[in-house]
Motif scaffolding. Sequence first.
Motif, PDB file in Angstrom:
ATOM      1  N   VAL A 175      -0.532  -1.580  -5.816  1.00 58.76           N
ATOM      2  CA  VAL A 175       1.022  -1.695  -6.244  1.00 58.76           C
ATOM      3  C   VAL A 175       1.351   0.019  -5.439  1.00 58.76           C
ATOM      4  O   VAL A 175       2.546  -0.231  -4.808  1.00 58.76           O
ATOM      5  CB  VAL A 175       1.224  -1.209  -7.044  1.00 58.76           C
ATOM      6  CG1 VAL A 175       1.712  -1.066  -7.963  1.00 58.76           C
ATOM      7  CG2 VAL A 175       0.092  -3.062  -7.767  1.00 58.76           C
ATOM      8  N   HIS A 176       0.691   1.004  -5.149  1.00 60.63           N
ATOM      9  CA  HIS A 176       0.747   2.049  -4.663  1.00 60.63           C
ATOM     10  C   HIS A 176       1.390   2.181  -3.454  1.00 60.63           C
ATOM     11  O   HIS A 176       2.433   2.337  -2.957  1.00 60.63           O
ATOM     12  CB  HIS A 176       0.657   3.043  -5.300  1.00 60.63           C
ATOM     13  CG  HIS A 176       0.611   4.812  -4.537  1.00 60.63           C
ATOM     14  ND1 HIS A 176       1.987   5.325  -5.285  1.00 60.63           N
ATOM     15  CD2 HIS A 176       0.171   5.680  -4.011  1.00 60.63           C
ATOM     16  CE1 HIS A 176       2.072   6.125  -4.974  1.00 60.63           C
ATOM     17  NE2 HIS A 176       0.812   6.468  -3.657  1.00 60.63           N
ATOM     18  N   TYR A 177       0.622   1.792  -2.503  1.00 58.94           N
ATOM     19  CA  TYR A 177       0.516   1.044  -0.712  1.00 58.94           C
ATOM     20  C   TYR A 177       1.891   0.393  -0.931  1.00 58.94           C
ATOM     21  O   TYR A 177       2.499   0.763   0.002  1.00 58.94           O
ATOM     22  CB  TYR A 177      -0.465   0.355  -0.776  1.00 58.94           C
ATOM     23  CG  TYR A 177      -0.539   0.571   0.847  1.00 58.94           C
ATOM     24  CD1 TYR A 177      -0.739   1.332   1.411  1.00 58.94           C
ATOM     25  CD2 TYR A 177       0.128  -0.631   1.488  1.00 58.94           C
ATOM     26  CE1 TYR A 177      -0.292   1.542   3.078  1.00 58.94           C
ATOM     27  CE2 TYR A 177      -0.166  -1.143   2.591  1.00 58.94           C
ATOM     28  CZ  TYR A 177      -0.419   0.278   3.497  1.00 58.94           C
ATOM     29  OH  TYR A 177      -0.750  -0.243   4.793  1.00 58.94           O
ATOM     30  N   VAL A 178       1.997  -1.119  -1.463  1.00 56.36           N
ATOM     31  CA  VAL A 178       2.902  -1.589  -0.787  1.00 56.36           C
ATOM     32  C   VAL A 178       4.007  -0.960  -1.505  1.00 56.36           C
ATOM     33  O   VAL A 178       5.047  -1.272  -0.931  1.00 56.36           O
ATOM     34  CB  VAL A 178       2.641  -3.090  -1.714  1.00 56.36           C
ATOM     35  CG1 VAL A 178       3.748  -3.656  -1.824  1.00 56.36           C
ATOM     36  CG2 VAL A 178       1.723  -4.270  -1.476  1.00 56.36           C
ATOM     37  N   LEU A 179       4.554  -1.165  -2.948  1.00 53.27           N
ATOM     38  CA  LEU A 179       5.438   0.036  -3.129  1.00 53.27           C
ATOM     39  C   LEU A 179       5.959   1.527  -2.164  1.00 53.27           C
ATOM     40  O   LEU A 179       7.104   1.523  -1.768  1.00 53.27           O
ATOM     41  CB  LEU A 179       5.601   0.588  -4.504  1.00 53.27           C
ATOM     42  CG  LEU A 179       5.561  -0.123  -5.488  1.00 53.27           C
ATOM     43  CD1 LEU A 179       5.106   0.667  -7.457  1.00 53.27           C
ATOM     44  CD2 LEU A 179       6.492  -1.153  -5.837  1.00 53.27           C
ATOM     45  N   THR A 180       5.071   2.221  -2.068  1.00 57.51           N
ATOM     46  CA  THR A 180       5.504   2.992  -0.608  1.00 57.51           C
ATOM     47  C   THR A 180       5.686   2.487   0.433  1.00 57.51           C
ATOM     48  O   THR A 180       7.052   3.076   1.441  1.00 57.51           O
ATOM     49  CB  THR A 180       3.951   3.675  -0.320  1.00 57.51           C
ATOM     50  OG1 THR A 180       3.789   4.342  -1.709  1.00 57.51           O
ATOM     51  CG2 THR A 180       4.296   5.530   0.309  1.00 57.51           C
ATOM     52  N   MET A 181       5.272   1.619   0.769  1.00 57.39           N
ATOM     53  CA  MET A 181       5.807   0.946   2.418  1.00 57.39           C
ATOM     54  C   MET A 181       7.260   0.435   2.774  1.00 57.39           C
ATOM     55  O   MET A 181       8.214   0.433   3.463  1.00 57.39           O
ATOM     56  CB  MET A 181       4.424  -0.199   3.324  1.00 57.39           C
ATOM     57  CG  MET A 181       3.279   0.431   3.167  1.00 57.39           C
ATOM     58  SD  MET A 181       4.022   1.659   4.488  1.00 57.39           S
ATOM     59  CE  MET A 181       2.379   3.404   4.543  1.00 57.39           C
ATOM     60  N   GLY A 182       7.003  -0.564   1.064  1.00 53.35           N
ATOM     61  CA  GLY A 182       8.539  -0.577   0.789  1.00 53.35           C
ATOM     62  C   GLY A 182       9.614   0.859   0.940  1.00 53.35           C
ATOM     63  O   GLY A 182      10.540   0.207   1.571  1.00 53.35           O
ATOM     64  N   MET A 183       9.326   1.682   0.388  1.00 51.61           N
ATOM     65  CA  MET A 183      10.208   2.356   0.319  1.00 51.61           C
ATOM     66  C   MET A 183      10.058   3.000   1.900  1.00 51.61           C
ATOM     67  O   MET A 183      11.861   3.302   2.251  1.00 51.61           O
ATOM     68  CB  MET A 183      10.059   3.602  -0.890  1.00 51.61           C
ATOM     69  CG  MET A 183      10.645   4.811  -0.249  1.00 51.61           C
ATOM     70  SD  MET A 183      10.180   6.607  -1.569  1.00 51.61           S
ATOM     71  CE  MET A 183      10.304   5.632  -3.204  1.00 51.61           C
TER      72      MET A 183
END
Length: 174
Positions: A138-146
């Motif tokens: 979740v943290h990785y996906v949100l970070t890449m989305g950001m």
Amino acid sequence: MQRYTKTAMLIHWLTALLIIAAFFLGLTMTEIHGITPTKLKYYSWHKWLGVTVLLLAVLRVLWRRANRPPPHPLGMPAWQAMAADATHLLLYLLIFAVPLSGYLYSSSAGVPVVYLGLIPLPTLIEANAELKPILKTVHYVLTMGMAAAVVGHVLAALKHQFIDRDGVLRRMLP
């Protein structure tokens, strides 16, 4: 042309710099194999940056509620204004979600967050080996989305500056 307040500019640019630093530090620290003193130091710094971004996000929302941003330029097409508003909303959500997901990931790994090495933050969830990989993802996906949203935001600002020449970028420059 109306501009953002100096406080809004300061919060914006400081948040941007910290997000960029946290992003690249996160990429760097995860590439270090094993557990080394350098890797542990980078993880601490990464967490400190995340907590600071979260604190700035709270301050930013409070400031924005009290100080309305300038309106879109008069000639801006409605679809661009809607896209700008949607992107800003997405960025605001991610500025909260990315650090919170990292905080929860750290908690699920059983690793406390000690802000600046001085202030132990409360553990929001207990260590949980089953939840840890989910929160990491979740943290990785949100970070890449950001990262994608930030790149889009920067490209749009540059388009307004160099193609449209409508002063949108200047509103946020000191």
